[in-house]
Every structure is written in structure tokens, then in C-alpha cells.
Design a protein around this motif. Structure first.
Motif, PDB file in Angstrom:
ATOM      1  N   PHE A   1      82.193  15.802  38.009  1.00  0.00           N
ATOM      2  CA  PHE A   1      83.224  16.720  38.497  1.00  0.00           C
ATOM      3  C   PHE A   1      82.596  17.859  39.292  1.00  0.00           C
ATOM      4  O   PHE A   1      83.062  18.198  40.392  1.00  0.00           O
ATOM      5  N   GLU A   2      81.555  18.460  38.750  1.00  0.00           N
ATOM      6  CA  GLU A   2      80.915  19.583  39.431  1.00  0.00           C
ATOM      7  C   GLU A   2      80.355  19.152  40.783  1.00  0.00           C
ATOM      8  O   GLU A   2      80.423  19.910  41.753  1.00  0.00           O
ATOM      9  N   LYS A   3      79.806  17.940  40.883  1.00  0.00           N
ATOM     10  CA  LYS A   3      79.316  17.445  42.170  1.00  0.00           C
ATOM     11  C   LYS A   3      80.464  17.300  43.165  1.00  0.00           C
ATOM     12  O   LYS A   3      80.336  17.686  44.326  1.00  0.00           O
ATOM     13  N   ASP A   4      81.591  16.743  42.718  1.00  0.00           N
ATOM     14  CA  ASP A   4      82.725  16.561  43.631  1.00  0.00           C
ATOM     15  C   ASP A   4      83.322  17.895  44.063  1.00  0.00           C
ATOM     16  O   ASP A   4      83.693  18.065  45.228  1.00  0.00           O
ATOM     17  N   THR A   5      83.422  18.843  43.135  1.00  0.00           N
ATOM     18  CA  THR A   5      83.966  20.146  43.535  1.00  0.00           C
ATOM     19  C   THR A   5      83.004  20.863  44.473  1.00  0.00           C
ATOM     20  O   THR A   5      83.441  21.547  45.401  1.00  0.00           O
ATOM     21  N   LEU A   6      81.705  20.686  44.268  1.00  0.00           N
ATOM     22  CA  LEU A   6      80.730  21.288  45.178  1.00  0.00           C
ATOM     23  C   LEU A   6      80.954  20.778  46.601  1.00  0.00           C
ATOM     24  O   LEU A   6      81.017  21.573  47.550  1.00  0.00           O
ATOM     25  N   LYS A   7      81.118  19.485  46.767  1.00  0.00           N
ATOM     26  CA  LYS A   7      81.366  18.917  48.103  1.00  0.00           C
ATOM     27  C   LYS A   7      82.675  19.464  48.690  1.00  0.00           C
ATOM     28  O   LYS A   7      82.741  19.800  49.872  1.00  0.00           O
TER      29      LYS A   7
ATOM     30  N   LEU B   1      80.588  31.063  45.270  1.00  0.00           N
ATOM     31  CA  LEU B   1      81.193  29.961  44.518  1.00  0.00           C
ATOM     32  C   LEU B   1      80.370  28.681  44.667  1.00  0.00           C
ATOM     33  O   LEU B   1      80.160  27.949  43.698  1.00  0.00           O
ATOM     34  N   ILE B   2      79.890  28.431  45.859  1.00  0.00           N
ATOM     35  CA  ILE B   2      79.063  27.250  46.091  1.00  0.00           C
ATOM     36  C   ILE B   2      77.757  27.349  45.299  1.00  0.00           C
ATOM     37  O   ILE B   2      77.323  26.369  44.676  1.00  0.00           O
ATOM     38  N   GLN B   3      77.149  28.519  45.289  1.00  0.00           N
ATOM     39  CA  GLN B   3      75.921  28.697  44.506  1.00  0.00           C
ATOM     40  C   GLN B   3      76.191  28.470  43.019  1.00  0.00           C
ATOM     41  O   GLN B   3      75.375  27.854  42.323  1.00  0.00           O
ATOM     42  N   ALA B   4      77.323  28.942  42.524  1.00  0.00           N
ATOM     43  CA  ALA B   4      77.670  28.734  41.114  1.00  0.00           C
ATOM     44  C   ALA B   4      77.850  27.246  40.814  1.00  0.00           C
ATOM     45  O   ALA B   4      77.381  26.744  39.786  1.00  0.00           O
TER      46      ALA B   4
ATOM     47  N   HIS C   1      75.736  24.789  38.307  1.00  0.00           N
ATOM     48  CA  HIS C   1      76.327  23.912  37.291  1.00  0.00           C
ATOM     49  C   HIS C   1      75.795  22.488  37.424  1.00  0.00           C
ATOM     50  O   HIS C   1      75.443  21.850  36.423  1.00  0.00           O
ATOM     51  N   VAL C   2      75.736  21.983  38.653  1.00  0.00           N
ATOM     52  CA  VAL C   2      75.243  20.618  38.884  1.00  0.00           C
ATOM     53  C   VAL C   2      73.804  20.494  38.386  1.00  0.00           C
ATOM     54  O   VAL C   2      73.465  19.558  37.649  1.00  0.00           O
ATOM     55  N   LEU C   3      72.952  21.435  38.770  1.00  0.00           N
ATOM     56  CA  LEU C   3      71.547  21.372  38.362  1.00  0.00           C
ATOM     57  C   LEU C   3      71.386  21.505  36.855  1.00  0.00           C
ATOM     58  O   LEU C   3      70.603  20.772  36.236  1.00  0.00           O
TER      59      LEU C   3
ATOM     60  N   LEU D   1      73.589  20.789  34.464  1.00  0.00           N
ATOM     61  CA  LEU D   1      74.083  19.587  33.796  1.00  0.00           C
ATOM     62  C   LEU D   1      73.128  18.413  34.014  1.00  0.00           C
ATOM     63  O   LEU D   1      72.892  17.620  33.103  1.00  0.00           O
ATOM     64  N   MET D   2      72.543  18.317  35.201  1.00  0.00           N
ATOM     65  CA  MET D   2      71.570  17.258  35.458  1.00  0.00           C
ATOM     66  C   MET D   2      70.369  17.410  34.525  1.00  0.00           C
ATOM     67  O   MET D   2      69.916  16.432  33.927  1.00  0.00           O
ATOM     68  N   LYS D   3      69.882  18.633  34.378  1.00  0.00           N
ATOM     69  CA  LYS D   3      68.732  18.859  33.492  1.00  0.00           C
ATOM     70  C   LYS D   3      69.066  18.467  32.062  1.00  0.00           C
ATOM     71  O   LYS D   3      68.251  17.839  31.383  1.00  0.00           O
ATOM     72  N   ILE D   4      70.253  18.824  31.624  1.00  0.00           N
ATOM     73  CA  ILE D   4      70.662  18.489  30.257  1.00  0.00           C
ATOM     74  C   ILE D   4      70.720  16.975  30.087  1.00  0.00           C
ATOM     75  O   ILE D   4      70.219  16.435  29.100  1.00  0.00           O
ATOM     76  N   LEU D   5      71.316  16.292  31.043  1.00  0.00           N
ATOM     77  CA  LEU D   5      71.423  14.833  30.956  1.00  0.00           C
ATOM     78  C   LEU D   5      70.051  14.165  31.036  1.00  0.00           C
ATOM     79  O   LEU D   5      69.794  13.177  30.346  1.00  0.00           O
ATOM     80  N   MET D   6      69.158  14.704  31.844  1.00  0.00           N
ATOM     81  CA  MET D   6      67.834  14.098  32.007  1.00  0.00           C
ATOM     82  C   MET D   6      66.910  14.363  30.827  1.00  0.00           C
ATOM     83  O   MET D   6      65.933  13.647  30.639  1.00  0.00           O
ATOM     84  N   THR D   7      67.195  15.389  30.061  1.00  0.00           N
ATOM     85  CA  THR D   7      66.330  15.742  28.925  1.00  0.00           C
ATOM     86  C   THR D   7      66.989  15.386  27.602  1.00  0.00           C
ATOM     87  O   THR D   7      66.660  15.963  26.572  1.00  0.00           O
ATOM     88  N   ASP D   8      67.944  14.465  27.646  1.00  0.00           N
ATOM     89  CA  ASP D   8      68.638  14.018  26.433  1.00  0.00           C
ATOM     90  C   ASP D   8      69.243  15.170  25.643  1.00  0.00           C
ATOM     91  O   ASP D   8      69.147  15.229  24.422  1.00  0.00           O
TER      92      ASP D   8
END
Length: 185
Positions: A132-138, A156-159, A163-165, A167-174
Motif C-alpha cells: 500500500f505504501e509503495k502504491d500511495t508513494l507512486k 508527504l512524499i518523504q514520509a 514508510h516504504v523503507l 516496512l521493507m527493513k522489517i520484512l527483510m529482517t524477519d
């Protein structure tokens, strides 16, 4: 395909075939849509925080995201007051067509945040938030092209990027999470 509309302050999503998509998406409509999207996202994040209340780290993530989405809603409301008047010629410009294209997303359906039956694990919820955050960023980047140089849109774009980064870190680090402001080490 679902085309976003806002009627009487409520997100409406109209399903259209590719051949009949004639709805013009103006900056004003896009901002109204963004306001409603931020509201829905905040509610989703609050529900996920409750659903996974036994996982303190996940609760922190979703509580912070919900708080941020509420702040974004207020920022979009302020932008709406400054929305430019658009002419028919403007609406045919490529940047408006790009904005319209970015509004087509599975997350901008009417049930994207209300139907959470398929979310069984915290990872499912975090992945949906990430997507969702990726789609809203676009989508917000497309709005920003029309609002060229607007400082609030830039914030807003920076925020959203943050969020994308995060959440990615959380997903990548289990799920090893310290805060949304974690930096890559």
C-alpha cells in the motif's frame, strides 16, 4: 480496473473496463481521494495493531503508521485549499494522464482495507502495508508533478518513502524492529 471517486466525503470506487475509462482525475479530486485513503489506511493500521496486540513490535509499527496517516490527512486537507483551477487542456496533459494511471491500484478499491480476512499473520499485514505504501508513494509523486515544487507534497512524499523503507527493513529482517526511524547499519 477501479477508478477512484469521492462523493459526499466517502471513497467510491467505480469498476470500469479499459475501453470505457473516461473519468477525468483532477488535482482536486486526487487530493480528496488522498484524504479518504489516508483515513482508511489509519483505520486499517489501527485494526492490525489490535489484531496482533500480542506482538509488541508489530503494535508499535502499526500505531506509528496510524498516527502518521492521520497527520497526512491534515496535510492533504491544507493542500486541497490551495488546489489549482484546472482547464480542459490541463486535463489532457501527460502529467494528468500519469496521475490518472497511478490512481489505478488494488489498494484503491473500496474493500482493500475493510476486507482483512485473508490476513492471518503479522507478516501478511506488514506486507499489505508495504505494498500500500509503495502504491500511495507512486500516486503522491504523480500529484506532486501537477503541484510542481509544493513543499508540503515533498514532505508527504518523504514520509511515504520513509514508510516504504521502514516496512521493507522489517520484512527483510524477519520482524526485527526498533522504530520507524531505524537507519540501515
Amino acid at each position: 480496473l477501479y477508478i477512484p471517486k469521492v462523493r459526499n466525503g466517502v471513497n467510491i470506487f467505480v469498476e470500469r473496463s479499459r475501453n470505457t475509462m473516461t473519468e477525468q482525475l483532477t488535482v482536486r479530486k486526487s487530493l480528496e481521494f488522498a484524504i479518504q485513503t489516508e483515513k482508511l489506511a489509519a483505520k486499517y493500521y489501527e485494526r492490525m495493531s489490535q489484531k496482533f496486540s500480542g506482538n509488541e513490535d508489530v503494535v508499535k509499527v502499526f500505531n506509528q503508521l496510524a498516527k502518521d496517516e492521520k497527520a497526512h490527512e491534515a496535510q492533504f486537507r491544507a493542500l486541497l485549499d490551495d488546489a489549482p483551477a484546472e482547464t480542459e487542456a490541463d486535463l489532457q496533459h501527460e502529467k494528468y494522464q500519469f496521475l490518472r494511471a497511478m490512481a489505478i491500484s488494488e489498494f484503491f478499491r473500496s474493500d482493500a482495507f475493510t476486507n482483512t480476512d485473508d490476513i492471518k499473520t503479522a507478516e501478511d499485514a506488514l506486507y499489505r502495508a508495504f505494498s500500500f505504501e509503495k502504491d500511495t508513494l507512486k500516486f503522491y509523486e504523480a500529484i506532486s508533478e501537477v503541484f510542481a515544487g509544493n513543499e508540503v507534497m515533498g514532505q508527504l512524499i518523504q514520509a511515504e518513502k520513509s514508510h516504504v523503507l521502514s516496512l521493507m527493513k522489517i520484512l527483510m529482517t524477519d520482524g526485527k524492529f526498533r522504530s520507524l526511524s531505524d537507519q540501515w547499519g
